[in-house]
Design a protein around this motif. Sequence first.
Motif, PDB file in Angstrom:
ATOM      1  N   SER A 167      28.119  42.160  33.249  1.00 21.80           N
ATOM      2  CA  SER A 167      27.810  40.956  32.136  1.00 21.80           C
ATOM      3  C   SER A 167      28.140  41.238  30.836  1.00 21.80           C
ATOM      4  O   SER A 167      28.711  42.389  30.722  1.00 21.80           O
ATOM      5  CB  SER A 167      26.330  40.991  32.203  1.00 21.80           C
ATOM      6  OG  SER A 167      25.703  40.820  33.119  1.00 21.80           O
ATOM      7  N   TYR A 184      18.556  50.957  31.002  1.00 18.48           N
ATOM      8  CA  TYR A 184      18.995  50.309  30.011  1.00 18.48           C
ATOM      9  C   TYR A 184      18.985  50.849  28.715  1.00 18.48           C
ATOM     10  O   TYR A 184      19.830  51.048  28.012  1.00 18.48           O
ATOM     11  CB  TYR A 184      18.796  48.808  30.213  1.00 18.48           C
ATOM     12  CG  TYR A 184      19.392  47.849  29.049  1.00 18.48           C
ATOM     13  CD1 TYR A 184      20.719  47.490  28.956  1.00 18.48           C
ATOM     14  CD2 TYR A 184      18.495  47.545  28.079  1.00 18.48           C
ATOM     15  CE1 TYR A 184      21.261  46.922  27.878  1.00 18.48           C
ATOM     16  CE2 TYR A 184      18.942  46.677  26.928  1.00 18.48           C
ATOM     17  CZ  TYR A 184      20.242  46.489  26.875  1.00 18.48           C
ATOM     18  OH  TYR A 184      20.727  45.951  25.803  1.00 18.48           O
ATOM     19  N   ARG A 242      24.191  44.346  35.531  1.00 21.77           N
ATOM     20  CA  ARG A 242      24.342  44.628  34.147  1.00 21.77           C
ATOM     21  C   ARG A 242      25.857  44.967  33.708  1.00 21.77           C
ATOM     22  O   ARG A 242      26.419  44.446  32.745  1.00 21.77           O
ATOM     23  CB  ARG A 242      23.546  45.558  33.394  1.00 21.77           C
ATOM     24  CG  ARG A 242      22.025  45.331  33.453  1.00 21.77           C
ATOM     25  CD  ARG A 242      21.186  46.033  32.427  1.00 21.77           C
ATOM     26  NE  ARG A 242      21.418  47.555  32.566  1.00 21.77           N
ATOM     27  CZ  ARG A 242      20.903  48.420  33.506  1.00 21.77           C
ATOM     28  NH1 ARG A 242      19.817  48.050  34.264  1.00 21.77           N
ATOM     29  NH2 ARG A 242      21.411  49.555  33.419  1.00 21.77           N
ATOM     30  N   PRO A 252      17.788  42.554  30.562  1.00 21.85           N
ATOM     31  CA  PRO A 252      17.910  43.994  31.091  1.00 21.85           C
ATOM     32  C   PRO A 252      17.142  44.413  32.007  1.00 21.85           C
ATOM     33  O   PRO A 252      16.735  45.674  32.474  1.00 21.85           O
ATOM     34  CB  PRO A 252      17.353  44.682  29.761  1.00 21.85           C
ATOM     35  CG  PRO A 252      16.574  43.644  28.805  1.00 21.85           C
ATOM     36  CD  PRO A 252      17.197  42.370  29.432  1.00 21.85           C
ATOM     37  N   VAL A 278      23.862  41.515  27.728  1.00 23.28           N
ATOM     38  CA  VAL A 278      22.476  42.041  28.187  1.00 23.28           C
ATOM     39  C   VAL A 278      21.578  42.149  26.915  1.00 23.28           C
ATOM     40  O   VAL A 278      21.637  42.578  26.101  1.00 23.28           O
ATOM     41  CB  VAL A 278      22.599  43.491  28.828  1.00 23.28           C
ATOM     42  CG1 VAL A 278      21.152  43.705  29.597  1.00 23.28           C
ATOM     43  CG2 VAL A 278      23.624  43.545  29.839  1.00 23.28           C
ATOM     44  N   CYS A 328      17.477  43.430  35.016  1.00 21.89           N
ATOM     45  CA  CYS A 328      18.322  43.410  36.205  1.00 21.89           C
ATOM     46  C   CYS A 328      18.890  44.860  36.427  1.00 21.89           C
ATOM     47  O   CYS A 328      19.041  45.708  35.493  1.00 21.89           O
ATOM     48  CB  CYS A 328      19.694  42.587  35.846  1.00 21.89           C
ATOM     49  SG  CYS A 328      19.153  40.786  35.590  1.00 21.89           S
TER      50      CYS A 328
END
Length: 308
Positions: A211, A158, A208, A201, A214, A203
Amino acid sequence: MLNLVEEIRQLKKQTNATILAHYYQDGEIQELADFTGDSLKLARAATQVKTETIVFCGVHFMAETAKMLNPEKRVLLPDLKAGCSLAESCPAPKLHRYQEMLRENGRQFQTVTYINSTAAVKALSDWVVTSGNAEEIIRRVPAGQEILFVPDRHLGQYLEEVTGRKMILWDGACMVHEIFSVGDLLALKKKLPTSITIAHPECPANIREHSDFVGGTEAMLKFVGNYAEPKDFLVATEANMLWQLQSKFPRHRYHPVPGITCACNKCPHMALNTLEKLRDCLIHGTPEIAWQPEFARAREVLQRSLLN
Ligand code: 13P
Ligand code: SF4
């Protein structure tokens, strides 16, 4: 006979203790706390505590962090076995060998470590980050240096996406955030088409990418608080966060994104801290986080990263 909650309130006063609780603790524990927060907020709050005793309702690395930042204080953790799958995924000797191998290969790098790690790992690091300040710290690492990011590969990915900085990623993951079911998330979105999905984040990318937002735990609260009109939020993070969201912003409706194997999404490590253990720890003054030699070096890294 006093009920358990009242007994804890009285013991807290008698022992002159301050209770810090992470948002992933059960609501009844958060309700008793003097401070609640995410990892960053709690680490900072620990440095402002006036009492001699801190009772940390969270997991081991968090209580250890509070001790490192407050060497003179007594830091208690209701259950010393409250660990973390991320911290376990990165043993210090293994990290040390990996760093040596990179150095032998002529790689110039700085080690950026997620706070979900042991003190020994923090002591081997240049920076310690939380989900709340990671982006800012990554941007501080000079462009000529590579970044070794440990131990969360999903948070690392991320951060690569948002900073545009390629990193060497350790292969660790959070056992709670890793198992959200993308199929169930898509089904929920279909059922509630105007809902907004928020994800931590930690995840994986497949969650993400579905979503709307985030962000770390504190950022999630801020995001939700910005909506004045009632909304449906689909929440991909530890289930107790719903208690905190509900108590701060009751105008909205919150729906947990289910996990693949279990719909509850509770962190089993956080769940080891119970009201009974909190009471017993106030009565006996144990379990206590004892100062370890590696804390001194880890403390320097923490202070540079979180308090400046
Ligand atoms: P933050 O509190 O930094 O958002 O971290 C989440 C977490 O998994 C804590 O263990
Ligand atoms: Fe560790 Fe995940 Fe539990 Fe947080 S939620 S303490 S990262 S296992």
